[in-house]
Design a protein around this motif. Structure first.
Motif, mmCIF file in Angstrom:
data_model
loop_
_atom_site.group_PDB
_atom_site.id
_atom_site.type_symbol
_atom_site.label_atom_id
_atom_site.label_comp_id
_atom_site.label_asym_id
_atom_site.label_seq_id
_atom_site.Cartn_x
_atom_site.Cartn_y
_atom_site.Cartn_z
ATOM 1 N N ASP A 106 0.952 -1.183 -0.012
ATOM 2 C CA ASP A 106 -0.075 0.053 -0.177
ATOM 3 C C ASP A 106 0.812 1.367 -0.065
ATOM 4 N N PHE A 107 1.891 1.327 0.912
ATOM 5 C CA PHE A 107 2.762 2.507 1.089
ATOM 6 C C PHE A 107 3.369 2.879 -0.476
ATOM 7 N N LEU A 108 3.947 1.909 -1.103
ATOM 8 C CA LEU A 108 4.453 1.726 -2.387
ATOM 9 C C LEU A 108 3.509 2.380 -3.340
ATOM 10 N N ARG A 109 2.477 1.868 -3.496
ATOM 11 C CA ARG A 109 1.392 2.193 -4.300
ATOM 12 C C ARG A 109 1.173 3.504 -4.403
ATOM 13 N N GLN A 110 0.550 4.114 -3.008
ATOM 14 C CA GLN A 110 0.413 5.523 -2.924
ATOM 15 C C GLN A 110 1.694 6.440 -3.096
ATOM 16 N N LEU A 111 2.697 5.910 -2.523
ATOM 17 C CA LEU A 111 3.906 7.010 -2.944
ATOM 18 C C LEU A 111 4.398 6.848 -4.388
ATOM 19 N N TYR A 112 4.248 5.973 -5.115
ATOM 20 C CA TYR A 112 4.542 5.954 -6.548
ATOM 21 C C TYR A 112 3.600 6.743 -7.297
ATOM 22 N N PHE A 113 2.221 6.458 -7.099
ATOM 23 C CA PHE A 113 1.146 7.179 -7.983
ATOM 24 C C PHE A 113 0.667 8.483 -7.437
ATOM 25 N N TYR A 114 0.751 8.771 -6.008
ATOM 26 C CA TYR A 114 -0.034 10.022 -5.723
ATOM 27 C C TYR A 114 1.287 10.897 -4.840
ATOM 28 N N LYS A 115 2.453 10.535 -4.703
ATOM 29 C CA LYS A 115 3.590 11.284 -4.178
ATOM 30 C C LYS A 115 3.233 11.839 -2.743
ATOM 31 N N LYS A 116 2.346 10.895 -2.093
ATOM 32 C CA LYS A 116 1.981 11.535 -0.853
ATOM 33 C C LYS A 116 1.531 10.539 -0.088
ATOM 34 N N LEU A 117 1.694 10.348 1.423
ATOM 35 C CA LEU A 117 1.364 9.432 2.187
ATOM 36 C C LEU A 117 0.999 9.994 3.581
#
Ligand SMILES: NC(=O)c1ccc[n+]([C@@H]2O[C@H](COP(=O)([O-])OP(=O)(O)OC[C@H]3O[C@@H](n4cnc5c(N)ncnc54)[C@H](O)[C@@H]3O)[C@@H](O)[C@H]2O)c1
Length: 335
Positions: free
Chosen positions: A197-208
């Protein structure tokens, strides 16, 4: 020569899930015959042709509460592996009644159905979440008191107790595996697991947003779970009979904060991270994996860093699309 080859038949209940698809694939590769029994509650059909078209693979769409219906398919089984369930705190909170019906009533129904049948091993997949919250300087081994703090882990603990209490009346040898939190790429991907989940959010949205960054969790690659189950199928039964094993590796016990630092350093993604010192999820535990290493000589081999590279590569390679929401969010049953 016409020697008859004795192929071992394994029933994987919940075999169309995140861990199950990887397991079915590897079992087939290793020469086992596999029956995958799954209700596809997320509409998570197996798509891999190398599984579906394999001559030793059979899929049965069925509910664990109705496994009796298919009794004729379950002759001459070597082992049964129970992975099925509503998996995770959010989905079990969302569907409380269904969760009990599946995770307790349904699993118990399967165990009772197989208890007098002729098979060698039954492996029940439980979770390290059963440890709940433990003090910072402790590490939970298999004898550490269980403190389930969710419906999900309450039912896991109930099934564990049922199996251990009745182990002498079962025809099979029973083993309980408490899995760490999974990560890594699987043919049925889940992005509702922390690392993925962290990787997906960071990759697509650049925020977490990271809740409760100082909480500990043990992680384990999905491939290591598969390796572990296959290892258990091959060890002498006296080593695993009535035994509980934590599955993961000591080196993959980390806090969310450490995890984020690792991901950012490794991926070089520039992102806005917000930390919130509270969470609805109170779990916090470090786990010892010495027993399985010492007693069964099983060691997990995939690091969190390996998983980070693997997931990032698959995201970059467009294996998963931004709009695709993969995970245990909504049951898609016609009931
Ligand atoms: N993924 C993790 O991080 C993790 C960690 C610890 C333990 N585990 C355990 O490992 C097992 C597999 O987890 P997963 O991540 O592959 O989950 P998953 O949700 O991907 O797979 C579960 C499978 O069970 C099936 N299922 C649900 N209800 C069913 C029913 N009534 N009848 C038949 N099939 C049904 C689903 O369709 C799904 O394919 C679970 O028992 C889980 O508790 C997983």
């Amino acid at each position: 020569m016409n020697a008859k080859v004795n192929i071992k038949k394994i029933l994987v209940i919940g075999g169309a899930g995140y861990i199950g698809t990887d397991l079915c694939f590897e079992l087939l590769k290793k020469g086992y015959s596999v029956i995958c029994y799954d209700l596809l509650v997320y509409n998570n059909k197996i798509k891999s042709k190398s599984i579906l078209n394999h001559k030793n693979f059979k899929f049965i769409k069925g509910d664990i509460n109705k496994i009796q219906k298919y009794k004729n398919d379950f002759d001459n089984l070597e082992a049964v592996i129970i992975l099925a369930g509503l998996v995770g705190d959010p989905i079990t909170k969302k569907y409380k009644k269904k969760s009990r019906l599946i995770n307790y009533v349904g699993i118990k129904n399967c165990i009772d159905f197989f208890k007098k049948r002729n098979l060698s091993k039954l492996i029940f997949i439980s979770t390290c979440s059963n440890y709940g919250i433990i003090p910072k300087n402790h590490k939970a081994d298999e004898n550490y008191p269980l403190k389930p703090i969710s419906l999900y882990s309450e039912d896991k603990v109930k099934i564990e107790k049922y199996l251990l209490k009745n182990k002498n009346i079962f025809n099979f040898k029973t083993t309980i595996l408490r899995f760490a939190t999974a990560f890594g790429v699987s043919k049925r991907m889940r992005f509702d697991l922390t690392i993925n989940d962290f990787l997906r959010q960071l990759y697509f949205y650049k925020k977490l947003t990271v809740f409760d960054p100082d909480t500990w969790r043990p992680y384990c690659h999905v491939k290591d779970f598969t390796r572990c189950i296959i290892h258990i199928l091959n060890v002498k039964t006296f080593l695993i009979d009535g035994e509980v094993f934590n599955v993961g590796s000591d080196q993959n016990n980390i806090t969310k904060n450490e995890l984020i630092k690792k991901i950012l350093k490794q991926t070089k993604i520039k992102a806005k991270i917000s930390y919130l010192p509270y969470s609805k999820d109170l779990r916090n535990y470090k786990v010892s994996f010495k027993k399985i290493e010492n007693k069964l000589k099983f060691k997990a081999k995939y690091s969190v860093s390996f998983g980070i590279n693997e997931i990032l590569k698959s995201l970059k390679g467009k294996k998963f699309k931004k709009k695709e929401i993969l995970g245990n969010y909504k049951i898609k049953l016609k009931t």
